[in-house]
Design a protein around this motif. Structure first.
Motif, PDB file in Angstrom:
ATOM      1  N   PHE A   1       0.761  -1.433  -0.035  1.00 14.27           N
ATOM      2  CA  PHE A   1      -0.195  -0.014   0.199  1.00 14.27           C
ATOM      3  C   PHE A   1       0.882   0.891  -0.111  1.00 14.27           C
ATOM      4  O   PHE A   1       0.646   2.297  -0.862  1.00 14.27           O
ATOM      5  N   PRO A   2       2.018   1.629   1.011  1.00 12.67           N
ATOM      6  CA  PRO A   2       2.892   2.992   0.846  1.00 12.67           C
ATOM      7  C   PRO A   2       3.208   3.180  -0.605  1.00 12.67           C
ATOM      8  O   PRO A   2       3.544   4.065  -1.228  1.00 12.67           O
ATOM      9  N   GLY A   3       3.770   1.327  -1.577  1.00 14.26           N
ATOM     10  CA  GLY A   3       3.781   2.093  -2.497  1.00 14.26           C
ATOM     11  C   GLY A   3       2.952   2.170  -4.112  1.00 14.26           C
ATOM     12  O   GLY A   3       3.174   2.407  -4.311  1.00 14.26           O
ATOM     13  N   TYR A   4       2.075   1.892  -3.612  1.00 12.51           N
ATOM     14  CA  TYR A   4       0.837   2.320  -4.026  1.00 12.51           C
ATOM     15  C   TYR A   4       1.031   4.133  -4.359  1.00 12.51           C
ATOM     16  O   TYR A   4       0.202   4.934  -4.863  1.00 12.51           O
ATOM     17  N   LEU A   5       0.426   4.434  -2.546  1.00 14.61           N
ATOM     18  CA  LEU A   5       0.605   5.866  -2.584  1.00 14.61           C
ATOM     19  C   LEU A   5       1.918   6.605  -3.010  1.00 14.61           C
ATOM     20  O   LEU A   5       2.227   7.497  -4.225  1.00 14.61           O
ATOM     21  N   ARG A   6       3.133   6.152  -3.276  1.00 12.12           N
ATOM     22  CA  ARG A   6       4.357   6.871  -3.362  1.00 12.12           C
ATOM     23  C   ARG A   6       3.866   6.827  -5.390  1.00 12.12           C
ATOM     24  O   ARG A   6       4.327   7.572  -5.694  1.00 12.12           O
ATOM     25  N   ALA A   7       2.932   5.937  -6.305  1.00 18.35           N
ATOM     26  CA  ALA A   7       2.827   5.693  -7.209  1.00 18.35           C
ATOM     27  C   ALA A   7       1.571   6.708  -7.976  1.00 18.35           C
ATOM     28  O   ALA A   7       1.954   7.559  -8.868  1.00 18.35           O
ATOM     29  N   LEU A   8       0.812   6.834  -7.196  1.00 19.91           N
ATOM     30  CA  LEU A   8       0.048   7.950  -7.251  1.00 19.91           C
ATOM     31  C   LEU A   8       0.593   9.131  -6.616  1.00 19.91           C
ATOM     32  O   LEU A   8       0.350  10.324  -7.478  1.00 19.91           O
ATOM     33  N   TYR A   9       1.414   9.797  -6.082  1.00 17.95           N
ATOM     34  CA  TYR A   9       1.234  10.811  -5.327  1.00 17.95           C
ATOM     35  C   TYR A   9       2.954  11.571  -6.822  1.00 17.95           C
ATOM     36  O   TYR A   9       2.651  12.681  -7.335  1.00 17.95           O
ATOM     37  N   ARG A  10       3.541  10.342  -7.415  1.00 16.35           N
ATOM     38  CA  ARG A  10       4.368  10.428  -8.525  1.00 16.35           C
ATOM     39  C   ARG A  10       3.610  11.006  -9.906  1.00 16.35           C
ATOM     40  O   ARG A  10       3.914  11.998 -10.920  1.00 16.35           O
ATOM     41  N   ALA A  11       2.274  10.533 -10.138  1.00 12.93           N
ATOM     42  CA  ALA A  11       1.338  10.276 -11.203  1.00 12.93           C
ATOM     43  C   ALA A  11       0.776  11.579 -11.346  1.00 12.93           C
ATOM     44  O   ALA A  11       0.523  12.710 -10.080  1.00 12.93           O
ATOM     45  N   ALA A  12       0.530  12.224 -12.121  1.00 16.04           N
ATOM     46  CA  ALA A  12      -0.356  13.795 -12.803  1.00 16.04           C
ATOM     47  C   ALA A  12      -1.752  12.902 -12.520  1.00 16.04           C
ATOM     48  O   ALA A  12      -2.332  12.391 -12.920  1.00 16.04           O
ATOM     49  N   LYS A  13      -2.518  13.975 -11.699  1.00 15.24           N
ATOM     50  CA  LYS A  13      -3.781  13.422 -11.171  1.00 15.24           C
ATOM     51  C   LYS A  13      -4.857  15.070 -11.501  1.00 15.24           C
ATOM     52  O   LYS A  13      -4.710  15.853 -11.375  1.00 15.24           O
ATOM     53  N   PRO A  14      -5.858  14.505 -11.920  1.00 17.06           N
ATOM     54  CA  PRO A  14      -7.218  15.630 -12.836  1.00 17.06           C
ATOM     55  C   PRO A  14      -7.482  16.011 -11.265  1.00 17.06           C
ATOM     56  O   PRO A  14      -8.434  17.137 -11.713  1.00 17.06           O
ATOM     57  N   LEU A  15      -7.490  15.479 -10.500  1.00 17.63           N
ATOM     58  CA  LEU A  15      -8.484  15.024  -8.932  1.00 17.63           C
ATOM     59  C   LEU A  15      -7.425  15.105  -8.169  1.00 17.63           C
ATOM     60  O   LEU A  15      -6.850  14.280  -7.889  1.00 17.63           O
ATOM     61  N   ASN A  16      -8.207  15.134  -7.293  1.00 16.80           N
ATOM     62  CA  ASN A  16      -7.854  15.120  -5.629  1.00 16.80           C
ATOM     63  C   ASN A  16      -8.535  13.575  -5.331  1.00 16.80           C
ATOM     64  O   ASN A  16      -9.233  13.130  -5.444  1.00 16.80           O
ATOM     65  N   LEU A  17      -6.915  12.538  -4.729  1.00 15.37           N
ATOM     66  CA  LEU A  17      -7.069  11.049  -4.795  1.00 15.37           C
ATOM     67  C   LEU A  17      -7.010  10.597  -3.480  1.00 15.37           C
ATOM     68  O   LEU A  17      -5.635  11.235  -2.744  1.00 15.37           O
ATOM     69  N   ALA A  18      -7.713   9.994  -2.787  1.00 18.00           N
ATOM     70  CA  ALA A  18      -7.575   9.602  -1.453  1.00 18.00           C
ATOM     71  C   ALA A  18      -7.779   7.873  -1.561  1.00 18.00           C
ATOM     72  O   ALA A  18      -8.185   7.202  -2.790  1.00 18.00           O
ATOM     73  N   ALA A  19      -6.941   7.009  -0.789  1.00 19.58           N
ATOM     74  CA  ALA A  19      -7.335   5.654  -1.335  1.00 19.58           C
ATOM     75  C   ALA A  19      -7.842   5.261   0.349  1.00 19.58           C
ATOM     76  O   ALA A  19      -7.383   5.522   1.133  1.00 19.58           O
ATOM     77  N   MET A  20      -8.664   3.774   0.036  1.00 22.86           N
ATOM     78  CA  MET A  20      -8.608   2.992   1.978  1.00 22.86           C
ATOM     79  C   MET A  20      -7.720   1.876   1.733  1.00 22.86           C
ATOM     80  O   MET A  20      -7.812   1.299   0.225  1.00 22.86           O
ATOM     81  N   VAL A  21      -7.731   1.131   2.363  1.00 20.11           N
ATOM     82  CA  VAL A  21      -7.112  -0.240   2.290  1.00 20.11           C
ATOM     83  C   VAL A  21      -8.009  -1.552   1.998  1.00 20.11           C
ATOM     84  O   VAL A  21      -9.186  -1.319   3.331  1.00 20.11           O
ATOM     85  N   GLY A  22      -8.180  -2.445   0.903  1.00 13.82           N
ATOM     86  CA  GLY A  22      -9.446  -2.558   0.395  1.00 13.82           C
ATOM     87  C   GLY A  22      -8.909  -4.233   1.997  1.00 13.82           C
ATOM     88  O   GLY A  22      -8.141  -5.385   1.602  1.00 13.82           O
ATOM     89  N   THR A  23      -9.521  -5.030   2.918  1.00 13.97           N
ATOM     90  CA  THR A  23      -9.887  -6.038   3.631  1.00 13.97           C
ATOM     91  C   THR A  23      -9.817  -7.906   2.199  1.00 13.97           C
ATOM     92  O   THR A  23      -8.910  -8.538   2.702  1.00 13.97           O
ATOM     93  N   GLY A  24     -10.688  -7.231   1.184  1.00 17.76           N
ATOM     94  CA  GLY A  24     -10.633  -8.410   0.442  1.00 17.76           C
ATOM     95  C   GLY A  24      -8.879  -8.236  -0.330  1.00 17.76           C
ATOM     96  O   GLY A  24      -8.299  -9.797  -0.836  1.00 17.76           O
ATOM     97  N   SER A  25      -8.314  -7.027  -1.131  1.00 14.35           N
ATOM     98  CA  SER A  25      -7.016  -7.276  -1.482  1.00 14.35           C
ATOM     99  C   SER A  25      -5.599  -7.917  -0.185  1.00 14.35           C
ATOM    100  O   SER A  25      -4.994  -8.326  -0.590  1.00 14.35           O
ATOM    101  N   VAL A  26      -6.377  -7.409   0.836  1.00 17.74           N
ATOM    102  CA  VAL A  26      -4.960  -8.503   2.123  1.00 17.74           C
ATOM    103  C   VAL A  26      -5.180  -9.688   2.325  1.00 17.74           C
ATOM    104  O   VAL A  26      -4.709 -10.057   1.729  1.00 17.74           O
ATOM    105  N   ARG A  27      -6.595 -10.088   2.809  1.00 16.03           N
ATOM    106  CA  ARG A  27      -6.959 -11.395   2.005  1.00 16.03           C
ATOM    107  C   ARG A  27      -6.274 -12.269   0.962  1.00 16.03           C
ATOM    108  O   ARG A  27      -5.480 -13.129   1.716  1.00 16.03           O
ATOM    109  N   ILE A  28      -6.776 -11.824  -0.065  1.00 13.97           N
ATOM    110  CA  ILE A  28      -5.750 -12.410  -1.550  1.00 13.97           C
ATOM    111  C   ILE A  28      -4.142 -12.392  -1.160  1.00 13.97           C
ATOM    112  O   ILE A  28      -3.585 -13.092  -1.439  1.00 13.97           O
ATOM    113  N   ALA A  29      -3.823 -11.077  -0.688  1.00 15.38           N
ATOM    114  CA  ALA A  29      -2.566 -11.560  -0.658  1.00 15.38           C
ATOM    115  C   ALA A  29      -1.926 -12.477   0.038  1.00 15.38           C
ATOM    116  O   ALA A  29      -0.349 -12.570  -0.181  1.00 15.38           O
ATOM    117  N   VAL A  30      -2.772 -12.496   1.593  1.00 16.79           N
ATOM    118  CA  VAL A  30      -2.078 -13.328   2.470  1.00 16.79           C
ATOM    119  C   VAL A  30      -2.435 -15.099   2.081  1.00 16.79           C
ATOM    120  O   VAL A  30      -1.703 -15.677   2.572  1.00 16.79           O
TER     121      VAL A  30
END
Length: 415
Positions: free
Chosen positions: A1-30
């Motif tokens: 997730f920190p890597g995802y936020l770093r990528a978002l930070y570097r990308a040109a963004k047309p609008l403001n972006l915030a992100a939640m962490v999904g328990t589905g993504s976490v469960r699939i990763a684990v």
């Protein structure tokens, strides 16, 4: 997730972006799509992932209890998983387990999870699905919410201004057909035996899973997005009509073909709600507006992708008076900004970031409708993103004015 936020930070963004962490993504990763309970080691790993995401700036945790593989977990497991969120006083946004026959029980489950975890609760796109449930079950579910709020639970919800929802076609697969192996289930749908088993599995009701093949019917489910060019012929048609037109034995056979051929990537629109129920939720003082859009490359998206917010102002404010202009704008700005802990956002106030829309209420309107949905709204005179002019008279001026928004938590506080 920190890597995802770093990528978002570097990308040109047309609008403001915030992100939640999904328990589905976490469960699939684990543990992948496995149906078993969490082991102690897996739970510790998952909690560490959520803790890392929150410390990196995730504005909360999202649960998709309806979806595989999250549907295999119970309330106690979710509560344990959310312990880092409870320690920080954050909010969990929950797609409840069922929005049809099991709506009321599913709301109770979400309330129990939040109370056990010690976190705030936000119910995503709160609605009642299934013709037999209209004008009845939503009021029972609201009673459950009001009791929980009266007992001190910080509980809110959101809605979108349409009577049709949108999701993946794979949500039509019963969890017992998937059996913890989504890839395997999709492969089986390419065989005669697999299609027959799928047809059998959607012919019965389930106590803890919404079988929309029965409660809605394939004639209310529209194919809205496909991956492959050879499947574009089905776009914009109901599964029932497309199956009849293109010579499939029945709607189940076409659904199986699409899920197998597209590896689960097909999106659908399900016409599952009634307007009275949507209006009821819209009027709740703790309900906010959401688009819930799936941003797919398609000519036939759900119209909410282009029209959710202006539709509120046109239909729900000007034409039908469900909300006042002040209520509607509040539900789209200050309420969600506060709910997600986004400091300096959502209000026209000295010292706040200048995220401002300028429009004539009589002119700003949505144009996307079911059947002709890829049409942008019109009548927006100005849009400022962090003080930068981004839109003037519906024309795009700048595409990189947005920022990455992070939430900061205090472990000693509770929202």
């Amino acid at each position: 997730f920190p890597g995802y936020l770093r990528a978002l930070y570097r990308a040109a963004k047309p609008l403001n972006l915030a992100a939640m962490v999904g328990t589905g993504s976490v469960r699939i990763a684990v543990k992948g799509f496995a149906a078993g309970r969490w082991t102690a080691e897996e739970m510790a790993c998952a909690q560490a992932m959520i803790e890392e995401a929150l410390d990196a700036g995730a504005c909360g945790v999202s649960l998709g209890i309806m979806y595989v593989p999250e549907c295999y977990a119970g309330r106690e497991e979710f509560a344990r998983l959310l312990r880092p969120l409870g320690e920080r006083g954050g909010v969990c946004a929950v797609h409840i387990r069922g929005e049809g026959d099991s709506l009321v029980a599913s709301v109770r489950e979400a309330v129990d999870i939040a109370q056990l975890a010690g976190c705030a609760l936000h119910i995503s796109h709160f609605k009642s699905c299934g013709v037999d449930n209209w004008r009845r079950e939503i009021n029972k579910a609201i009673d459950v919410i009001n009791v929980a709020r009266g007992a001190g639970l910080d509980l809110t919800c959101d809605f979108y201004p349409y009577t049709g929802g949108s999701t993946a076609l794979t949500t039509m697969l019963p969890p017992d057909y998937i059996a913890g192996d989504l890839a395997g289930a999709l492969r089986r749908l390419g065989t005669e035996r697999g299609v027959a088993a799928f047809r059998d599995s959607i012919s019965r009701f389930y106590p803890d899973w919404d079988n929309f093949a029965l409660t809605l019917g394939w004639e209310r489910i529209i194919i809205s997005s496909v991956r492959h060019a050879h499947n574009r012929q089905y776009l914009g048609m109901t599964v029932a009509d497309a199956a009849l037109r293109f010579g499939f034995p029945d709607a189940a056979a076409l659904a199986a073909h699409l899920m197998h051929d597209e590896a689960g990537a097909t999106a659908i629109i399900n016409m599952s709600m009634c307007q009275d129920d949507v209006d009821t939720v819209a009027g709740l003082p703790y309900a906010m507006v959401v688009s819930d859009a799936i941003y797919a490359q398609t000519d036939t998206p759900h119209p909410r992708m282009f029209g959710a917010q202006p539709r509120i102002l046109r239909e729900y404010v000007r034409e039908r008076g469900v909300l006042s202009m002040q209520q509607a704008i509040h539900k789209m700005t200050a309420m969600p900004a506060r709910r997600m802990g986004l400091a300096g956002r959502g209000e026209l106030k000295e010292g706040f970031f200048a995220d401002v829309l300028v429009f004539d209420p009589a002119q700003f309107r949505d144009n996307a409708v079911f059947g002709d949905s890829a049409k942008p709204a019109t009548g927006l005179q100005w849009a400022f993103v962090n003080g930068v002019p981004a839109v003037r008279d519906d024309a795009l001026l700048a595409q990189g004015a947005g920022r990455l928004l992070r939430r900061r938590y205090n472990r000693q506080e509770r929202t």
